[in-house]
Motif scaffolding. Structure first.
Motif, PDB file in Angstrom:
ATOM      1  N   LYS A   1      35.194  43.456  42.135  1.00 33.29           N
ATOM      2  CA  LYS A   1      34.817  43.720  43.397  1.00 33.29           C
ATOM      3  C   LYS A   1      35.063  42.338  44.234  1.00 33.29           C
ATOM      4  CE  LYS A   1      31.756  47.555  42.149  1.00 33.29           C
ATOM      5  NZ  LYS A   1      30.584  48.237  42.478  1.00 33.29           N
ATOM      6  N   PRO A   2      36.014  42.436  45.159  1.00 30.68           N
ATOM      7  CA  PRO A   2      36.147  41.054  46.035  1.00 30.68           C
ATOM      8  C   PRO A   2      35.001  40.786  46.648  1.00 30.68           C
ATOM      9  CG  PRO A   2      37.968  42.541  46.248  1.00 30.68           C
ATOM     10  CD  PRO A   2      36.996  43.331  45.518  1.00 30.68           C
ATOM     11  N   THR A   3      34.552  39.432  46.753  1.00 29.97           N
ATOM     12  CA  THR A   3      33.369  39.235  47.843  1.00 29.97           C
ATOM     13  C   THR A   3      33.982  38.287  48.828  1.00 29.97           C
ATOM     14  OG1 THR A   3      33.581  36.638  46.308  1.00 29.97           O
ATOM     15  CG2 THR A   3      31.867  38.721  45.685  1.00 29.97           C
ATOM     16  N   LYS A   4      35.188  37.965  49.031  1.00 33.64           N
ATOM     17  CA  LYS A   4      35.953  37.438  50.205  1.00 33.64           C
ATOM     18  C   LYS A   4      37.375  37.820  50.401  1.00 33.64           C
ATOM     19  CE  LYS A   4      37.034  33.164  47.879  1.00 33.64           C
ATOM     20  NZ  LYS A   4      36.696  31.475  47.638  1.00 33.64           N
ATOM     21  N   ALA A   5      37.949  37.284  51.481  1.00 37.46           N
ATOM     22  CA  ALA A   5      39.332  37.587  51.605  1.00 37.46           C
ATOM     23  C   ALA A   5      40.215  36.484  50.895  1.00 37.46           C
ATOM     24  CB  ALA A   5      39.478  37.606  53.142  1.00 37.46           C
ATOM     25  N   ALA A   6      41.050  36.978  50.400  1.00 41.76           N
ATOM     26  CA  ALA A   6      41.890  35.978  49.565  1.00 41.76           C
ATOM     27  C   ALA A   6      43.176  36.558  49.314  1.00 41.76           C
ATOM     28  CB  ALA A   6      41.341  35.380  48.310  1.00 41.76           C
ATOM     29  N   THR A   7      44.537  35.766  49.101  1.00 41.82           N
ATOM     30  CA  THR A   7      45.743  36.317  48.837  1.00 41.82           C
ATOM     31  C   THR A   7      46.224  35.524  47.836  1.00 41.82           C
ATOM     32  OG1 THR A   7      46.028  37.281  50.855  1.00 41.82           O
ATOM     33  CG2 THR A   7      48.177  36.736  49.553  1.00 41.82           C
ATOM     34  N   GLN A   8      46.902  35.725  46.727  1.00 40.08           N
ATOM     35  CA  GLN A   8      47.466  35.076  45.730  1.00 40.08           C
ATOM     36  C   GLN A   8      48.829  35.515  45.620  1.00 40.08           C
ATOM     37  OE1 GLN A   8      45.312  34.211  41.771  1.00 40.08           O
ATOM     38  NE2 GLN A   8      47.212  34.397  40.608  1.00 40.08           N
ATOM     39  N   ILE A   9      49.730  34.506  45.410  1.00 43.12           N
ATOM     40  CA  ILE A   9      51.269  35.020  45.094  1.00 43.12           C
ATOM     41  C   ILE A   9      51.737  34.146  43.849  1.00 43.12           C
ATOM     42  CG2 ILE A   9      53.668  34.993  46.026  1.00 43.12           C
ATOM     43  CD1 ILE A   9      52.256  35.262  48.798  1.00 43.12           C
ATOM     44  N   ASP A  10      52.291  34.764  42.832  1.00 41.36           N
ATOM     45  CA  ASP A  10      52.997  34.420  41.811  1.00 41.36           C
ATOM     46  C   ASP A  10      54.304  34.459  41.501  1.00 41.36           C
ATOM     47  OD1 ASP A  10      50.769  33.323  39.375  1.00 41.36           O
ATOM     48  OD2 ASP A  10      49.956  34.619  41.108  1.00 41.36           O
ATOM     49  N   LEU A  11      55.117  33.562  41.530  1.00 44.86           N
ATOM     50  CA  LEU A  11      56.687  33.717  41.637  1.00 44.86           C
ATOM     51  C   LEU A  11      57.406  32.933  40.152  1.00 44.86           C
ATOM     52  CD1 LEU A  11      57.485  33.092  45.054  1.00 44.86           C
ATOM     53  CD2 LEU A  11      57.255  35.031  44.176  1.00 44.86           C
ATOM     54  N   SER A  12      58.222  33.524  39.573  1.00 44.40           N
ATOM     55  CA  SER A  12      58.994  32.951  38.411  1.00 44.40           C
ATOM     56  C   SER A  12      60.211  33.534  38.317  1.00 44.40           C
ATOM     57  CB  SER A  12      57.901  33.176  37.213  1.00 44.40           C
ATOM     58  OG  SER A  12      58.461  34.550  36.704  1.00 44.40           O
ATOM     59  N   LEU A  13      60.971  33.032  37.522  1.00 49.49           N
ATOM     60  CA  LEU A  13      62.565  33.731  37.269  1.00 49.49           C
ATOM     61  C   LEU A  13      62.390  34.945  36.602  1.00 49.49           C
ATOM     62  CD1 LEU A  13      64.135  30.391  35.895  1.00 49.49           C
ATOM     63  CD2 LEU A  13      63.977  31.087  38.264  1.00 49.49           C
ATOM     64  N   LEU A  14      61.336  35.397  36.402  1.00 51.89           N
ATOM     65  CA  LEU A  14      61.315  36.857  35.670  1.00 51.89           C
ATOM     66  C   LEU A  14      60.674  37.815  36.573  1.00 51.89           C
ATOM     67  CD1 LEU A  14      59.565  35.856  32.139  1.00 51.89           C
ATOM     68  CD2 LEU A  14      61.890  36.674  32.639  1.00 51.89           C
TER      69      LEU A  14
END
Length: 834
Positions: free
Chosen positions: A242-255
């Protein structure tokens, strides 16, 4: 000589010749001047227990050092200059300190580092409870950093003893002699499912579990509690956060890539987290020996919402949509195998294509009611729908020949004699539509050291399935008859004038309704015996189900499953815990287990049954002033009413007859701890033996008889550059039975595949994270920024998962050509968090 120089200088000072004085000082005493420019900083770094901390990384002026085993350090800084210094360690909070000196001196600085997790004592208590239950708690950091073609929770599990899989493109796993269908997977207390028709790891795509949404991971390899469902092997229990704050995560790869966003809405009453993932397996497919026009892509969207209605009631929603598109058009294949003295080569030319689609929808709504401080009630309703299409028409023309090994020949290395020539045509039009819905009610009551749990669930399953699948084989111009054909086949010596029949053919159309009613009751207590801590759990669960095939009569079944656990922590100087668990486990058949080799449904199939006995020990100790734990478990399973099966890649086909009995026993050992200061790693070893007796024909190895397992999950960092980290994932499994055609009698074929060996390594650099603040305006935009490289299968070992069987009518032989898995592959990764 020195006295003469001093007198000479004094004379010039008296005469106020300042320029010459400075010139002589610079020429005659450069080392003295340099020494006066530096000050020394030293000290000893400890924790709150006053224990020295080894391996603290100290960074200053683009330089660095580390503390020794006694926590001591020393370095030098220039005078009349402010020098910022960073003291960091993986397990402790980073501190920053500025030093300034006006002259040469020694500065003593001995800080006490604070452990990153403030609630360490509470976590230790929780972990001790999990250990008593025989549950392994998986560190989230391992899930985020593990290196592998299918990184995530399953990749970490496969480094544990007793857990194995010889297919790096699959996220499915075997546990202690069980198959893929014998593992329970829960997300927030809700059982989740996989597509049915998948037959190869390339088709699987993404695991249901999104690693970026996870808060907690528990895993039990056997002897689990009654609160978990009716399966024979293992439980993976996932809790989304359950989130407690605003956040964004982005993961990038060749796959591919993923994006996760989370935050709070409506005066912080609604917490929401959304994850989107996309994966393209072309990088792996292009490393295999079959040349293809192929771009498989997989998309997954998940969300978890939690709304706090008031202090007693909260509402949660878990939703998932996934779409796997598998469009496959093979062109050619060239495989060389055999021995150095007698090498063989298979050359295949293909025509046709395969177009598969796997679409799943899942939704679950739950209501938590905290009636009192000690009583919690949870009601859940969920529904899962999968729509699957498997369509292919692939023709293959092959040539199997001997390779010229004469180094002096002009044709060295070329095929000079054909041992087998032929063709085959594979066809399928398979459709499946399954809808699984259930409602369940659970309650937990705590009374001091006692805990009661109870639950009841009603589930309906509707499966519509159409199978149209056949294979025609030709060898040296003659049609190969089915393996159990009752007419003598003397080709090529005598012509056969009958009609051409498929070598394998399955035609069926099924619609099945299954209703299930299940429930459980269990009691747990933590107490003391003399000065020893004792914990025990006892429970019972049962299930009633009925199978109603369309056009046939329904059949009802009942099973009862009592289970118990006992653990004791002796009041010894050594930190040890002993546990014993087991009981009667049963697995009522799911749709796949009701369907036999011929595609027909057998509603008479009973639940497979197993008696588990698990004896375990946890020994926690310090080595090199660092924490370690050795976990050992002995287990035995006796199985009856077994539904025997065959495995081809990841496709499991059952006999649907319950005429088999089996057993499994083994030893699991895992040593984990800080082999490198501040970095937790582990080494695991497993021994397993499992055999089955089909229809009283005698015991033979089961398809999952993985005798030896060795796994290493290791992480390290550069002492003088702690932001540069390395991760190693190494697995070795001995070969499993599987070197036989899928239609063959297992008593005629007990060949084993080659041993599975694989090593993956990754290197990443941390630009910004919670322990390293941004140093410029660009990096200041990120809460976390890391980049890295991954090298899969670093030794380029060609593991095989199955064999292709080439049949030669003329010689009456069958040749096993290994289907090799992926080779060495380089991948780039980038992670950004805002």
């Amino acid at each position: 000589m020195l006295e003469i120089l001093k007198l000479f200088l004094q004379r010039f000072i008296v005469n106020n010749n300042i320029i010459l004085k400075k010139l002589l000082l610079a020429l005659l005493f450069p080392s003295l001047i340099f020494a006066q420019q530096m000050s020394t900083v030293k000290g000893k770094i400890v924790n709150k227990f006053n224990d020295p901390i080894e391996g603290v990384a100290i960074s200053y002026l683009d330089k660095g050092t580390t503390t020794d085993e006694n926590g001591n350090y020393q370095f030098q800084i220039p005078i009349r200059k402010t020098v910022p210094v960073t003291f960091s360690h993986v397990s402790y909070k980073t501190i920053f300190k500025k030093f300034t000196t006006r002259g040469k001196r020694t500065i003593n600085f001995s800080p006490t580092l604070v452990i990153k997790t403030e609630e360490l004592e509470e976590i230790i208590i929780k972990n001790r409870k999990k250990e008593a239950q025989g549950v392994t708690k998986i560190d989230l950091q391992k899930v985020e950093t593990v290196v592998g073609p299918n990184a995530g929770v399953e990749a970490v599990l496969m480094t544990l003893p007793g857990v194995s899989n010889n297919n790096e493109l699959s996220t499915q796993y075997n546990v202690r002699g069980g198959n893929f269908d014998e593992n329970l997977v829960y997300v927030n207390g809700i059982e989740v499912y996989r597509p049915f028709l998948i037959r190869s790891g390339q088709q699987e795509g993404l695991s249901f579990i999104n690693p970026h949404l996870i808060q907690n991971i528990d895993f039990s390899a056997g002897g689990f509690q009654a609160k978990y469902g009716d399966r024979l092997s293992s439980v993976l229990d996932i809790t989304y956060r359950k989130p407690t704050k605003a956040a964004t995560q982005i993961d990038l790869s060749l796959l591919g890539g993923s994006a996760t966003t989370e935050g709070l809405l409506f005066n912080d009453k609604l917490s929401a987290i959304l994850g989107v993932r996309y994966r393209d397996n072309s990088l792996f497919v292009n490393s295999k020996q079959t040349e293809v026009n192929f771009r498989p892509n997989f998309t997954d969207v998940q969300t978890y919402l939690s709304y706090t209605l008031n202090e007693k009631v909260s509402i949660g929603f878990l939703g998932n949509f996934s779409l796997n598109n598998y469009n496959y058009k093979p062109l050619t294949r060239r495989t060389r195998f055999g021995t150095i003295a007698n090498p063989l080569e298979l050359i295949v030319f293909y025509d046709g294509q395969e177009a598969d689609t796997f679409q799943t929808l899942f939704g679950a709504l739950s209501v938590d009611y905290q009636a009192t401080d000690d009583l919690k009630i949870t009601a859940t309703a969920s529904s899962f729908n999968t729509q699957e299409e498997e369509y292919f028409d692939i023709a293959a023309i092959y040539n199997l020949g001997e390779v010229n090994t004469n180094a002096g020949s002009e044709n060295f290395g070329e095929v000079e004699f054909a041992q087998g020539i032929g063709s085959q045509l594979n066809h399928a039009r398979n459709d499946l539509d399954a809808l699984i819905s259930n409602v369940q009610l659970r309650a937990t009551l705590k009374d001091n050291d006692n805990e009661w749990r109870a639950g009841v669930r009603f589930q309906t399953e509707n499966i519509k399935d159409r199978i149209r699948e056949w294979e025609v084989i030709d060898s040296v111009g003659f049609s190969v008859r089915p393996p159990h054909h009752n007419i003598n086949n003397n080709q090529p010596y005598e012509p056969f004038t009958g009609p051409i029949q498929p070598f394998q053919s399955v035609r069926a159309q099924n619609e099945v309704d299954i209703n299930r009613l299940s429930g459980f009751l269990q009691f747990s207590r933590k107490t003391t015996w003399s000065d020893h801590e004792v914990w025990f759990n006892a429970g019972i669960r049962g299930q009633y189900w009925s199978v109603s095939p369309q056009g046939g009569s329904s059949k009802s079944h009942v099973i009862i499953s009592p289970r118990a656990q006992f653990a004791i922590k002796p009041d010894w100087k050594k930190d040890m815990l002993f546990r014993l668990s087991g009981g009667f486990y049963a697995q009522p058949p799911f749709y796949k287990e009701l369907r036999g080799f011929d595609g027909q449904i057998n509603p008479e199939v009973e639940a497979q049954k197993s008696i588990h006995a698990v004896l375990g020990n946890d020994y926690s100790f310090n080595l090199w002033n660092r924490p370690f734990k050795l976990t050992t478990e002995l287990y035995y399973k006796h199985l009856t009413d077994v539904n025997a099966y065959s495995i081809d890649n990841v496709r499991i086909r059952y006999r649907a007859d319950n005429v088999t009995e089996a057993y499994a026993y083994g030893l699991d050992v895992r040593l984990n701890g800080e082999f490198v200061p501040g970095s937790d790693s582990w080494v695991s070893f497993g021994y397993l033996k499992t055999e089955e007796n089909i229809a009283n024909r005698g015991y033979i190895a089961r398809p999952t008889d993985q005798r030896i397992k060795l796994g290493i999950l290791f992480q390290d960092y550069v002492p003088n550059l702690p932001d540069l980290k390395a991760y190693l994932n190494l697995v070795y499994n001995t070969g499993v039975p599987g070197g036989a055609p899928a239609y063959a009698d297992p008593y005629d074929f007990q060949n084993r595949l080659e041993d599975y060996r694989r090593a993956d390594i990754g290197v990443s650099y941390v630009f910004v994270d919670a322990n390293k603040k941004a140093t410029n305006k660009f990096l200041n935009q990120f809460e976390e920024l890391t980049a890295g490289l991954e090298l899969f299968n670093i030794f380029d070992i060609r593991n095989s998962i199955t064999n292709t069987w080439v049949r030669d009518v003329y010689s009456k032989q069958q040749f096993a050509i290994p289907n090799f898995m992926t080779g060495r592959i380089l991948n780039f990764k980038l992670r950004m968090k805002f």
